[in-house]
Design a protein around this motif. Structure first.
Motif, PDB file in Angstrom:
ATOM      1  N   SER A  38       0.824  -1.201   0.000  1.00 27.53           N
ATOM      2  CA  SER A  38       0.000   0.000   0.000  1.00 27.53           C
ATOM      3  C   SER A  38       0.859   1.251   0.000  1.00 27.53           C
ATOM      4  O   SER A  38       0.527   2.234  -0.660  1.00 27.53           O
ATOM      5  CB  SER A  38      -0.956  -0.005   1.189  1.00 27.53           C
ATOM      6  N   SER A  39       2.009   1.233   0.697  1.00 24.62           N
ATOM      7  CA  SER A  39       2.846   2.438   0.574  1.00 24.62           C
ATOM      8  C   SER A  39       3.388   2.542  -0.832  1.00 24.62           C
ATOM      9  O   SER A  39       3.566   3.643  -1.347  1.00 24.62           O
ATOM     10  CB  SER A  39       3.991   2.498   1.585  1.00 24.62           C
ATOM     11  N   GLY A  40       3.636   1.391  -1.454  1.00 22.34           N
ATOM     12  CA  GLY A  40       4.059   1.405  -2.854  1.00 22.34           C
ATOM     13  C   GLY A  40       3.002   2.027  -3.736  1.00 22.34           C
ATOM     14  O   GLY A  40       3.310   2.844  -4.611  1.00 22.34           O
ATOM     15  N   LEU A  41       1.756   1.672  -3.491  1.00 25.88           N
ATOM     16  CA  LEU A  41       0.670   2.233  -4.291  1.00 25.88           C
ATOM     17  C   LEU A  41       0.526   3.728  -4.040  1.00 25.88           C
ATOM     18  O   LEU A  41       0.260   4.503  -4.965  1.00 25.88           O
ATOM     19  CB  LEU A  41      -0.650   1.527  -3.975  1.00 25.88           C
ATOM     20  N   ALA A  42       0.697   4.149  -2.783  1.00 25.07           N
ATOM     21  CA  ALA A  42       0.541   5.570  -2.461  1.00 25.07           C
ATOM     22  C   ALA A  42       1.575   6.395  -3.210  1.00 25.07           C
ATOM     23  O   ALA A  42       1.245   7.376  -3.888  1.00 25.07           O
ATOM     24  CB  ALA A  42       0.659   5.789  -0.957  1.00 25.07           C
ATOM     25  N   LEU A  43       2.866   5.979  -3.115  1.00 20.68           N
ATOM     26  CA  LEU A  43       3.881   6.716  -3.861  1.00 20.68           C
ATOM     27  C   LEU A  43       3.721   6.467  -5.350  1.00 20.68           C
ATOM     28  O   LEU A  43       3.971   7.351  -6.169  1.00 20.68           O
ATOM     29  CB  LEU A  43       5.280   6.307  -3.386  1.00 20.68           C
ATOM     30  N   GLY A  44       3.267   5.254  -5.696  1.00 22.82           N
ATOM     31  CA  GLY A  44       3.040   4.938  -7.100  1.00 22.82           C
ATOM     32  C   GLY A  44       2.027   5.882  -7.726  1.00 22.82           C
ATOM     33  O   GLY A  44       2.169   6.277  -8.889  1.00 22.82           O
ATOM     34  N   GLY A  45       1.016   6.274  -6.947  1.00 24.43           N
ATOM     35  CA  GLY A  45       0.045   7.240  -7.449  1.00 24.43           C
ATOM     36  C   GLY A  45       0.716   8.568  -7.779  1.00 24.43           C
ATOM     37  O   GLY A  45       0.438   9.190  -8.817  1.00 24.43           O
ATOM     38  N   VAL A  46       1.635   8.972  -6.898  1.00 32.60           N
ATOM     39  CA  VAL A  46       2.380  10.210  -7.146  1.00 32.60           C
ATOM     40  C   VAL A  46       3.216  10.072  -8.411  1.00 32.60           C
ATOM     41  O   VAL A  46       3.225  10.959  -9.276  1.00 32.60           O
ATOM     42  CB  VAL A  46       3.284  10.545  -5.937  1.00 32.60           C
ATOM     43  N   TYR A  47       3.908   8.928  -8.544  1.00 34.69           N
ATOM     44  CA  TYR A  47       4.709   8.710  -9.755  1.00 34.69           C
ATOM     45  C   TYR A  47       3.803   8.704 -10.977  1.00 34.69           C
ATOM     46  O   TYR A  47       4.163   9.234 -12.036  1.00 34.69           O
ATOM     47  CB  TYR A  47       5.462   7.377  -9.706  1.00 34.69           C
ATOM     48  N   ALA A  48       2.634   8.073 -10.819  1.00 34.46           N
ATOM     49  CA  ALA A  48       1.747   7.921 -11.971  1.00 34.46           C
ATOM     50  C   ALA A  48       1.293   9.282 -12.484  1.00 34.46           C
ATOM     51  O   ALA A  48       1.329   9.545 -13.690  1.00 34.46           O
ATOM     52  CB  ALA A  48       0.548   7.062 -11.593  1.00 34.46           C
ATOM     53  N   ILE A  49       0.868  10.170 -11.569  1.00 31.42           N
ATOM     54  CA  ILE A  49       0.389  11.447 -12.092  1.00 31.42           C
ATOM     55  C   ILE A  49       1.556  12.310 -12.572  1.00 31.42           C
ATOM     56  O   ILE A  49       1.425  13.073 -13.525  1.00 31.42           O
ATOM     57  CB  ILE A  49      -0.538  12.199 -11.103  1.00 31.42           C
ATOM     58  N   THR A  50       2.739  12.166 -11.940  1.00 29.25           N
ATOM     59  CA  THR A  50       3.903  12.889 -12.462  1.00 29.25           C
ATOM     60  C   THR A  50       4.246  12.382 -13.865  1.00 29.25           C
ATOM     61  O   THR A  50       4.524  13.177 -14.780  1.00 29.25           O
ATOM     62  CB  THR A  50       5.116  12.722 -11.532  1.00 29.25           C
ATOM     63  N   ALA A  51       4.202  11.064 -14.023  1.00 28.79           N
ATOM     64  CA  ALA A  51       4.484  10.488 -15.346  1.00 28.79           C
ATOM     65  C   ALA A  51       3.456  10.971 -16.358  1.00 28.79           C
ATOM     66  O   ALA A  51       3.786  11.271 -17.504  1.00 28.79           O
ATOM     67  CB  ALA A  51       4.487   8.956 -15.264  1.00 28.79           C
TER      68      ALA A  51
END
Lengths: 290, 320
Positions: A9-22
């Motif tokens: 879940s922490s991966g998903l939380a930061l992953g969301g940040v990476y996703a919108i930055t990407a």
């Protein structure tokens, strides 16, 4: 098990940040075939603006909205004033200009707000959502915010005339211009949107990674990795890539390579994708006519 | 002719420096020479061959760490250690360039950016502590007097750097004057035309990356013995970007330009540091601000950098 879920879940939380930055990176890339290396520093500066507002007693959501609006305007202005003059310059010149921009925002943040690491408030306080033990309230909130941003961006490009015009301007500028789309302004709007999305990414990341002028360096790198993994010309691929990189990075960091060398995971992903499948998982293969 | 005279004067000036400069200033002079070597390498790649590297700090680090490990752990003398470490850099650059080169400038920029960001973490990797000293870094003994002459450490290091710099500049100049140089520039200016003329673009680009990394490695090795210390934090993204700043400001595709670039990236942060007196701690931001503004301004008004400005000035004088 709980530990694994927690890492996921922490991966998903930061992953969301990476996703919108990407996603923000890909938006610019689709229109200009360029990657904005200043995206991270611009987002970091926006986050500092929000931080300063919060310090001055603003409530979270008004500060959030104001920061996003200001970043949008800032993005438009930067495109018109600084990026536009280099529209026909070689890639090298554009990348150098982006890196110059990054230097400037980093310096501005350091000069006005200092180099001390600051904590950043989250609006998602209190107890974990849904009674989930493995996920903090902020992580849940960040995932939800990322998904909302993605939905809004999707709806904007899919269902509004302006979104259609922006897609047209990116895909085929010459024809778009012929049917009356103001291509130059669409590009500026794209920069505004990218800056606004970046601001949200920064504000979601700051409570996790803490706020300092170099906060976005790693995040931008993971976003690059996500974009390359998913295919740098495919927004959905980039989003999926961003989430994937977030999870992979966290799991590898926790169980395999250790957190101290997590950044090299991004390096390995980027080089690995370039070697194995340069167009990324969902990208189009580019065939150049000689 | 004029440029040969300028080079001659510059060499005489630089060689005489230890007679009238001392201590810290001489150390700064050595740093300028070291940066010039690294910038020369990057300029071969970016300026002449048109490939963007945002990660040359990593090769500088391999040179620095490689030489330090060979000196400290194996007890090799520096004049063996630095060439060996630089050879490792050549191989590393060749191998790293190999996958990234086939896909246009932007992907190379992304891959090298990743390399630059990841380098400090890799250098501090715990399992390599026994070699690299982890996050503490390694102390490297300073070299003894050059050729057994009665010289101070600073003088020895400075002249050593100068000798190496002159040799590497001469090699680069020769390389660029001939067939290889024309091929590199042709690949930059028109890859398709170059290929159809029989230039093996992929091979030349990869070798150019290797040579460029080699130069960075030599500079890194010299830096390690000049500073007497290597640590992961000094080889981050900031260093790689400073190299890019150096060649942009000095002049892309210019040998003389790298000297201006080296002076710039050595002295701007130095002078900015002194401004902390007036602006407080946050004056640390100033070099970055100067770098950023200068990069954009240079691209706008003088894409060929300071060297380009001099060149056009010289042309104008000749016409007049």
């Amino acid at each position: 098990m709980v530990e694994l879920l927690h890492q996921l879940s922490s991966g998903l939380a930061l992953g969301g940040v990476y996703a919108i930055t990407a996603l923000a990176l890909v938006m610019i890339f689709q229109a200009t075939q360029l990657v904005n290396f200043a995206q991270g520093e611009m987002a970091m500066f926006s986050t500092y603006v929000a931080w300063a507002l919060l310090q001055n007693g603003w409530n979270y959501w008004p500060a959030f909205a104001f920061t996003v609006a200001l970043s949008f305007v800032g993005g438009v202005v930067i495109e018109r004033a600084i990026v536009r003059p280099f529209a026909h310059a070689p890639i090298l010149a554009s990348v150098i200009v982006f890196i110059g921009l990054g230097f400037i925002f980093n310096a501005l943040a350091g000069f006005f707000f200092g180099y001390t690491v600051q904590s950043f408030d989250t609006p998602f306080n209190g107890r974990p959502w849904f009674g989930a033990k493995f996920m903090s309230a902020h992580e849940s909130g960040a995932i939800v915010v990322s998904l909302i941003v993605l939905a809004l961006v999707f709806a904007f490009f899919r269902f509004t005339p302006l979104g259609l015009a922006m897609r047209a301007a990116a895909q085929n500028p010459a024809s778009a211009r012929l049917v009356g789309v103001r291509v130059g302004w669409m590009l500026a709007l794209g920069w505004g949107l990218a800056a606004a999305i970046g601001a949200i990414a920064g504000m979601m990341a700051a409570p996790i990674v803490y706020l300092d002028p170099n906060m976005m360096g790693g995040i931008l790198l993971y976003a690059f990795a996500g974009a390359v993994l998913g295919g740098i010309d495919n927004p959905w691929g980039a989003v999926l890539g961003g989430f994937t990189v977030g999870v992979v990075e966290n799991l590898l960091g926790a169980y395999v390579v250790g957190t101290e060398v997590k950044l090299s995971v991004a390096l390995i992903i980027i080089v690995g994708v370039l070697v194995a499948k340069p167009s990324g998982l969902f990208g189009r293969r580019i065939v150049a006519r000689v | 002719m004029a440029s040969r005279l300028a080079w001659g004067l510059a060499v005489v000036f630089a060689a005489s420096a230890p007679f009238w400069m001392s201590g810290y200033h001489l150390y700064q002079g050595a740093q300028v020479l070291i940066y010039a070597i690294a910038l020369l390498g990057l300029n071969l790649l970016t300026g002449y061959n048109g490939q963007l590297s945002l990660g040359h700090g990593a090769f500088f680090a391999i040179g620095g760490y490689g030489a330090s490990i060979l000196i400290v752990k194996l007890g090799l003398p520096y004049y063996v250690a630095i060439p060996l470490a630089s050879a490792v850099c050549f191989v590393a650059g060749f191998l790293f360039g190999f996958p990234a080169l086939r896909f246009g400038g932007l992907y190379l920029a992304l891959a090298t950016f990743a390399l630059a960001v990841a380098t400090p973490q890799l250098l501090a990797f715990k399992r390599l502590d026994f070699l690299t000293g982890g996050s503490e870094g390694l102390h490297v003994p300073k070299p003894g007097p050059l050729l057994g002459l009665p010289l101070s450490v600073d003088q020895s290091v400075y002249w050593l750097c100068l000798a190496v710099a002159i040799a590497l500049f001469a090699i680069a100049a020769n390389l660029l004057r001939g067939r290889v140089g024309r091929a590199l520039v042709a690949i930059r200016d028109h890859p398709i035309a170059a290929e159809s003329m029989g230039v093996d673009a992929a091979l030349y680009k990869t070798i150019c990356f290797g040579i460029s990394a080699f130069y960075a490695g030599v500079a890194g090795g010299l830096d390690a013995i000049a500073v007497g210390f290597v640590s992961p934090e000094s080889f981050g993204l900031a260093l790689s970007l400073a190299f890019l700043v150096g060649i942009v400001i000095g002049g892309l595709a210019s040998l003389g330009g790298v000297i201006f670039g080296a002076l710039f990236i050595e002295f701007v942060p130095n002078y900015a540091d002194q401004l902390t007196v007036y602006f407080g701690e946050n004056a640390k931001a100033l070099p970055g601000a100067v770098y950023g503004v200068m990069m954009i301004a240079m691209m706008a008004v003088a894409p060929m950098g300071i060297a380009g400005l001099f060149r056009s000035l010289a042309q104008r004088l000749r016409k007049a």
